[in-house]
Write an enzyme that holds these catalytic residues in place. Sequence first.
Site, short mmCIF file in Angstrom:
data_model
loop_
_atom_site.label_atom_id
_atom_site.label_comp_id
_atom_site.label_asym_id
_atom_site.label_seq_id
_atom_site.Cartn_x
_atom_site.Cartn_y
_atom_site.Cartn_z
CG ASP A 44 39.79 9.78 -82.00
OD1 ASP A 44 39.67 8.75 -81.15
OD2 ASP A 44 40.57 10.65 -81.59
CD GLU A 104 36.63 6.95 -79.37
OE1 GLU A 104 36.97 6.37 -78.53
OE2 GLU A 104 37.05 7.82 -79.88
#
Length: 727
Positions: A405, A458
Amino acid sequence: MSELPDRQAINALFAGNYADPFSLLGMHQTANGLEVRALLPDASEVWVIETNTGRKVAQLKCLDSRGFFSAVVPRRKNMFRYQLAVNWHGQQNLIDDAYRFGPLLQEMDAWLLAEGTHLRPYETLGAHGALIDDVHGTRFSVWAPNAQRVSVVGDFNFWDGRRHPMRFRREMGIWELFVPGAFNGQLYKFEIVDNSGRLRIKADPYAFEAQMRPQTASMICGLPPVVEMSEERKARNEFDAPISIYEVHLGSWRRHTENNFWLSYKELAEQLVPYVKEMGFTHIELLPINEHPFDGSWGYQPLGMYAPTRRFGTRDEFRYFINAAHEAGLNVLLDWVPGHFPSDDFGLAKFDGTELYEHSDPREGFHQDWNTLIYNFGRREVSNYLAGNALYWLERYGIDGLRVDAVASMIYRDYSRAEGEWVPNHYGGRENLEAIAFLRYTNRTLGRAAPGTVTIAEESTDFDGVSRPPESGGLGFWYKWNLGWMHDTLDYMKLDPVYRSHHHDLMSFGMMYNYTENFVLPLSHDEVVHGKKSILDRMPGDAWQKFANLRAYYGWMWAFPGKKLLFMGGEFAQGKEWNHDVSLDWHLLEGADNWHHGVQRLVRDLNHTYRHYAPLHQLDFDPAGFEWLVVDDRDNSVFVFVRRDRDGNEIIVASNFTPVPRHHYRFGVNQAGRWREVINTDQHSYHGSDTRNPVVHTDEIPSHNRPQSLSLTLPPLSTLWLVKEAE
């Protein structure tokens, strides 16, 4: 009779401020002889029992009314194994003395932990069942180098920090203790007197299971067994494999209708896994399941990095869920959050009174966007804690890959910060060199220690080489989310078709940089929250056009180079934004066949067709796998391209992004012959207008610089896939 130990030391011991309990407690050679000392609050009588014979060899005298006992063992010069027979409130208990056991950490473990290169720090730190000198118990260890004293407290000692102060291993800043009789299922925490004398009660950073909020204790449970990765699971992660990911928030995929309560891991294994398999996805990606205190963070503010959340069951039931997915032929990806953590008192924040896991300067250590703390990646123990955690999920749970993330927030010091709110690196630049080194180290480590698993970044900027090897200057991820593709194509699709001709390049621009990274095309949870609307509701027009636009877009996405990711609910055109507190709108699929059923059937067919035909996935990251046939027809908002496999087999993909059918639309093709529709997003079963081209044959009519061409009817707001039939 032994001399009374230093009164100041005894007072400090009872106050919980004595940092070196092993120098005072246990068995010691003294000038008076072999002496045994014990701290046993509320005990009325204590005897030393020789373990080998079971005989009482000395009675300890109470030298302090608060429960400090001591005695010289008569006629003994050499140390021996012993137990204590303790009378508490009229009941006698035979216990093993925690202070008769020597240091626990092995020399090599100590060296690697101090160096920050321990491949599996979780096998050493935390709570581990152990058999030492034929005594069953649990060995505890925790890194808190600046603490004045650390005790382990739990169900086994009345949560009394006086009873089990730990040994300090100064050379590595780790406190350790073997507690006889502490067993699996018991709860515990670490009671820390920090560097300024303040008492802190902390959960174990390495806890393998933890209580669910609002409780915060850790649980003794031992390491889960290693899960070997099969060749089939490895193959499903390969660059040339069809990868279609179903992204799921376990707490809101489906809930019990009678009480709005979550499904358990077992219920998810019985309901979610077969559904994902039937829908043709290859992977399930779970939003973070690490234990976390705040439901509204969706798991993105984890504090139990090594503990699956108890919201849906035990960690063994979580293992059952993963195993069910593997048995169904699905790989499991875990959303992993190494970039930041919340500041809850029981967690990592100011763990030993200092900014141990985080930075002391808020310009480096505080995330303004999320009110969280940023890991200090330059501290080797912190990077080791996180890198070890990545391997832990892959090795001990059989997780097939990690989606990492918010990578951009890690690798840039000025991420979401105004001028003057960040600290440059030592070269004066904006890159977080320590975070970059951590990511490279972690990816390199996983590649060696867990071959076949993958990491997916990401990363929202154009940082060079995210999915390139560290040896060539990259970060070492296997894949990267293509957020540029996502933004461009959604910006195009939300336009009224009358304006799309003016923004034609939004759909084609992705090919300009397609081979710079190994891309995943994501329509993730981030695109259906915070007022962005659902994917369906972003589509323009009346209801018919919204659904037709969405179907055409999915057909385009599944054919475009790159692996696929779709957030739950998108597969049946969820109408509302995602709400983590309630179930998806499954009622939209109840009753008569409708547009939502049509989208669901389309996604299922896209998945199965995509997996069946190698040209659609085999050369995603090779320029030989893609070719434009029509890219400049902005007036009609039409695109046509070819996907190709290693053997030269081709799939033709044609999209019409206007609500006007294009009859007799001719374009040149590479291969002459009969072409058959295998996907038409406008067909009747998907609730389209059913404008079809079942089988078409090329004509020897030159077009688009090719000697033969096809003439098709392009349905309104549609995408077609055509495969060449064998001669």
